[in-house]
Scaffold this motif. Structure first.
Motif, mmCIF file in Angstrom:
data_model
loop_
_atom_site.group_PDB
_atom_site.id
_atom_site.type_symbol
_atom_site.label_atom_id
_atom_site.label_comp_id
_atom_site.label_asym_id
_atom_site.label_seq_id
_atom_site.Cartn_x
_atom_site.Cartn_y
_atom_site.Cartn_z
ATOM 1 N N LEU A 171 -8.417 141.442 -20.366
ATOM 2 C CA LEU A 171 -9.780 141.237 -19.892
ATOM 3 C C LEU A 171 -10.773 141.379 -21.041
ATOM 4 O O LEU A 171 -11.567 142.321 -21.106
ATOM 5 C CB LEU A 171 -10.098 142.235 -18.772
ATOM 6 N N ALA A 172 -10.731 140.433 -21.949
ATOM 7 C CA ALA A 172 -11.637 140.443 -23.091
ATOM 8 C C ALA A 172 -13.009 139.924 -22.664
ATOM 9 O O ALA A 172 -13.120 138.919 -21.946
ATOM 10 C CB ALA A 172 -11.076 139.575 -24.215
ATOM 11 N N VAL A 173 -14.065 140.623 -23.093
ATOM 12 C CA VAL A 173 -15.429 140.182 -22.801
ATOM 13 C C VAL A 173 -15.643 138.779 -23.352
ATOM 14 O O VAL A 173 -15.228 138.452 -24.466
ATOM 15 C CB VAL A 173 -16.446 141.160 -23.420
ATOM 16 N N GLY A 174 -16.266 137.916 -22.551
ATOM 17 C CA GLY A 174 -16.489 136.528 -22.928
ATOM 18 C C GLY A 174 -15.462 135.579 -22.361
ATOM 19 O O GLY A 174 -15.635 134.352 -22.423
ATOM 20 N N ARG A 175 -14.389 136.122 -21.786
ATOM 21 C CA ARG A 175 -13.342 135.273 -21.218
ATOM 22 C C ARG A 175 -13.796 134.651 -19.904
ATOM 23 O O ARG A 175 -14.511 135.265 -19.107
ATOM 24 C CB ARG A 175 -12.076 136.112 -20.976
ATOM 25 N N GLU A 176 -13.375 133.407 -19.675
ATOM 26 C CA GLU A 176 -13.633 132.743 -18.398
ATOM 27 C C GLU A 176 -12.559 133.160 -17.394
ATOM 28 O O GLU A 176 -11.359 133.063 -17.681
ATOM 29 C CB GLU A 176 -13.617 131.223 -18.558
ATOM 30 N N LEU A 177 -12.987 133.636 -16.224
ATOM 31 C CA LEU A 177 -12.067 134.052 -15.175
ATOM 32 C C LEU A 177 -12.386 133.294 -13.902
ATOM 33 O O LEU A 177 -13.557 133.042 -13.606
ATOM 34 C CB LEU A 177 -12.199 135.552 -14.899
ATOM 35 N N THR A 228 -21.802 133.865 -13.229
ATOM 36 C CA THR A 228 -21.288 132.646 -12.629
ATOM 37 C C THR A 228 -21.929 131.418 -13.260
ATOM 38 O O THR A 228 -22.868 131.519 -14.053
ATOM 39 C CB THR A 228 -21.567 132.631 -11.114
ATOM 40 N N ALA A 229 -21.439 130.240 -12.891
ATOM 41 C CA ALA A 229 -21.992 128.982 -13.410
ATOM 42 C C ALA A 229 -23.453 128.818 -13.023
ATOM 43 O O ALA A 229 -24.197 128.090 -13.691
ATOM 44 C CB ALA A 229 -21.165 127.805 -12.890
ATOM 45 N N ASP A 230 -23.893 129.489 -11.949
ATOM 46 C CA ASP A 230 -25.292 129.432 -11.510
ATOM 47 C C ASP A 230 -26.137 130.538 -12.136
ATOM 48 O O ASP A 230 -27.258 130.786 -11.678
ATOM 49 C CB ASP A 230 -25.368 129.533 -9.988
ATOM 50 N N VAL A 232 -13.998 133.224 -6.687
ATOM 51 C CA VAL A 232 -14.814 134.016 -7.605
ATOM 52 C C VAL A 232 -14.524 133.484 -8.999
ATOM 53 O O VAL A 232 -13.370 133.451 -9.424
ATOM 54 C CB VAL A 232 -14.483 135.519 -7.546
ATOM 55 N N ALA A 233 -15.550 133.052 -9.724
ATOM 56 C CA ALA A 233 -15.340 132.502 -11.066
ATOM 57 C C ALA A 233 -16.567 132.742 -11.920
ATOM 58 O O ALA A 233 -17.697 132.688 -11.434
ATOM 59 C CB ALA A 233 -15.035 131.003 -10.995
ATOM 60 N N GLY A 234 -16.332 133.014 -13.203
ATOM 61 C CA GLY A 234 -17.440 133.227 -14.113
ATOM 62 C C GLY A 234 -16.980 133.745 -15.454
ATOM 63 O O GLY A 234 -15.778 133.826 -15.731
ATOM 64 N N THR A 235 -17.932 134.099 -16.290
ATOM 65 C CA THR A 235 -17.662 134.641 -17.618
ATOM 66 C C THR A 235 -17.703 136.154 -17.551
ATOM 67 O O THR A 235 -18.655 136.734 -17.015
ATOM 68 C CB THR A 235 -18.713 134.142 -18.617
ATOM 69 N N ALA A 295 -8.871 129.064 -10.445
ATOM 70 C CA ALA A 295 -10.040 128.232 -10.132
ATOM 71 C C ALA A 295 -10.851 128.067 -11.408
ATOM 72 O O ALA A 295 -10.944 128.994 -12.214
ATOM 73 C CB ALA A 295 -10.895 128.872 -9.039
ATOM 74 N N GLY A 296 -11.439 126.907 -11.607
ATOM 75 C CA GLY A 296 -12.228 126.636 -12.799
ATOM 76 C C GLY A 296 -13.546 127.369 -12.791
ATOM 77 O O GLY A 296 -14.003 127.855 -11.743
ATOM 78 N N PRO A 297 -14.205 127.471 -13.949
ATOM 79 C CA PRO A 297 -15.487 128.179 -14.055
ATOM 80 C C PRO A 297 -16.550 127.670 -13.092
ATOM 81 O O PRO A 297 -17.403 128.434 -12.644
ATOM 82 C CB PRO A 297 -15.905 127.939 -15.507
ATOM 83 N N GLY A 298 -16.491 126.386 -12.756
ATOM 84 C CA GLY A 298 -17.491 125.816 -11.860
ATOM 85 C C GLY A 298 -17.303 126.187 -10.409
ATOM 86 O O GLY A 298 -18.146 125.847 -9.567
ATOM 87 N N ALA A 299 -16.189 126.884 -10.073
ATOM 88 C CA ALA A 299 -15.939 127.253 -8.677
ATOM 89 C C ALA A 299 -16.981 128.224 -8.158
ATOM 90 O O ALA A 299 -17.217 128.315 -6.947
ATOM 91 C CB ALA A 299 -14.538 127.858 -8.540
ATOM 92 N N GLY A 300 -17.616 128.980 -9.054
ATOM 93 C CA GLY A 300 -18.705 129.860 -8.651
ATOM 94 C C GLY A 300 -18.284 130.986 -7.738
ATOM 95 O O GLY A 300 -17.229 131.587 -7.901
ATOM 96 N N LEU A 301 -19.104 131.227 -6.728
ATOM 97 C CA LEU A 301 -18.932 132.377 -5.842
ATOM 98 C C LEU A 301 -19.029 131.916 -4.400
ATOM 99 O O LEU A 301 -20.070 131.449 -3.964
ATOM 100 C CB LEU A 301 -20.032 133.402 -6.155
ATOM 101 N N SER A 302 -17.941 132.039 -3.644
ATOM 102 C CA SER A 302 -17.956 131.640 -2.234
ATOM 103 C C SER A 302 -17.247 132.689 -1.382
ATOM 104 O O SER A 302 -16.415 132.374 -0.536
ATOM 105 C CB SER A 302 -17.307 130.262 -2.055
ATOM 106 N N VAL A 303 -17.574 133.947 -1.646
ATOM 107 C CA VAL A 303 -17.049 135.082 -0.884
ATOM 108 C C VAL A 303 -18.237 135.935 -0.438
ATOM 109 O O VAL A 303 -19.335 135.818 -0.982
ATOM 110 C CB VAL A 303 -16.074 135.927 -1.734
#
Length: 292
Positions: free
Chosen positions: A29-35, A245-247, A229-232, A266-274
């Protein structure tokens, strides 16, 4: 391909958290990683003491302890926290942990675990107080907590609320711990079998990635089938991941909510839908009046 998360870990000798997966795999879990991930199906009990749940019981997506009642009882029956292991022969350490202004706690951990317990709790600063047998450590924990008016637990909601407003220097962050250590050592009732330890504060600000952390806008309250759930990654603090998140929303995800789900990428653009809730605010020292 679906993976099942086993929670966050802080391997000894490293300064980097990892996500653990069933089967032994880990994701740094390195800071800056896309999850990014999406939950699938129904959340299932994770079992207890390394054994799978015999019935694969369904559990709520909103609880941080993903066990059915039977497995929860079994897990609790072998817990130091529940005082069910009074004859544990291991050496224990008493510690003071600090999470923000006015937010300190006292606790114990097995010496063999090193600072892992403090990392798991998200302690921004900690120091050791003493070492010795389990019951002596437990007695010291009770004496210190009662005499100094500090708790054995600090709610995560309170920890999260202050992470973006922590003091800027290590000296400022450690000041309360240093003073509590001094006061604790001056107390009567210190167990004879507990060896006192000098005050040497350890600061986890950089380990967690807290420097410059923006204030979160919301906290995930649970996962749902199909929810993403997706973001940096901005910071990994105890069980919590802070993501952008992407938003450009800043969200906190408690990784304990991930355990028991089948997860797919899920790709970075999946955002947050929970489901989420707004991050609360806590006045410094509000839950701990009268400390100093």
């Amino acid at each position: 391909m679906a993976w099942r998360c086993s929670g966050i870990g802080w391997p000894q000798g490293t300064r980097l958290a990892v996500l653990r997966w069933e089967g032994g795999r880990v994701s740094p879990l390195a800071v800056g990683r896309e999850l990014g991930f999406r939950a699938e199906g129904e959340r299932r009990c994770v079992g207890a003491r390394g054994n799978p749940c015999p019935v694969g019981a369904a559990v709520s997506g909103r609880v941080t302890g993903p066990r059915c009642p039977d497995c929860a009882r079994l897990d609790r029956a072998h817990s130091v926290a529940a005082d069910t292991l009074a004859d544990d022969p291991r050496t224990y350490r008493v510690y003071l942990a600090w999470f923000g202004p006015g937010m300190a706690k006292v606790g114990i951990t097995a010496e063999e675990r090193g600072p892992a317990r403090l990392l798991e709790q998200g302690a921004v600063v900690f120091c050791w107080l003493g070492r010795g047998p389990l019951m002596a450590a437990r007695r010291a924990e009770e004496v210190i907590g009662t005499a100094l008016g500090i708790p054995e637990r600090v709610p995560y909601a309170e920890k999260r609320a202050v992470r973006a407003e922590l003091p800027g220097t290590a000296g400022e962050r450690s000041a309360e711990v240093v003073e509590l250590h001094r006061r604790a050592r001056a107390l009567d009732g210190w167990p004879e079998t507990l060896e006192p330890l000098e005050c040497a504060p350890v600061d986890h600000m950089d380990v967690f990635g807290l420097a410059g952390l923006p204030r979160a806008t919301c906290v995930v309250t649970g996962l749902v089938d199909g929810g993403a759930v997706a973001g940096t990654l901005l910071a990994a603090v105890g069980p919590d991941l802070h993501l952008r998140t992407a938003d450009a929303e800043i969200v906190v995800l408690d990784t304990r909510l991930m355990s028991g789900w089948s997860l797919v990428g899920a790709g970075p653009g999946a955002g947050l839908s929970v489901p989420t809730t707004a991050l609360g605010t806590v006045s410094p020292g509000s839950h701990q009046e009268g400390l100093f």
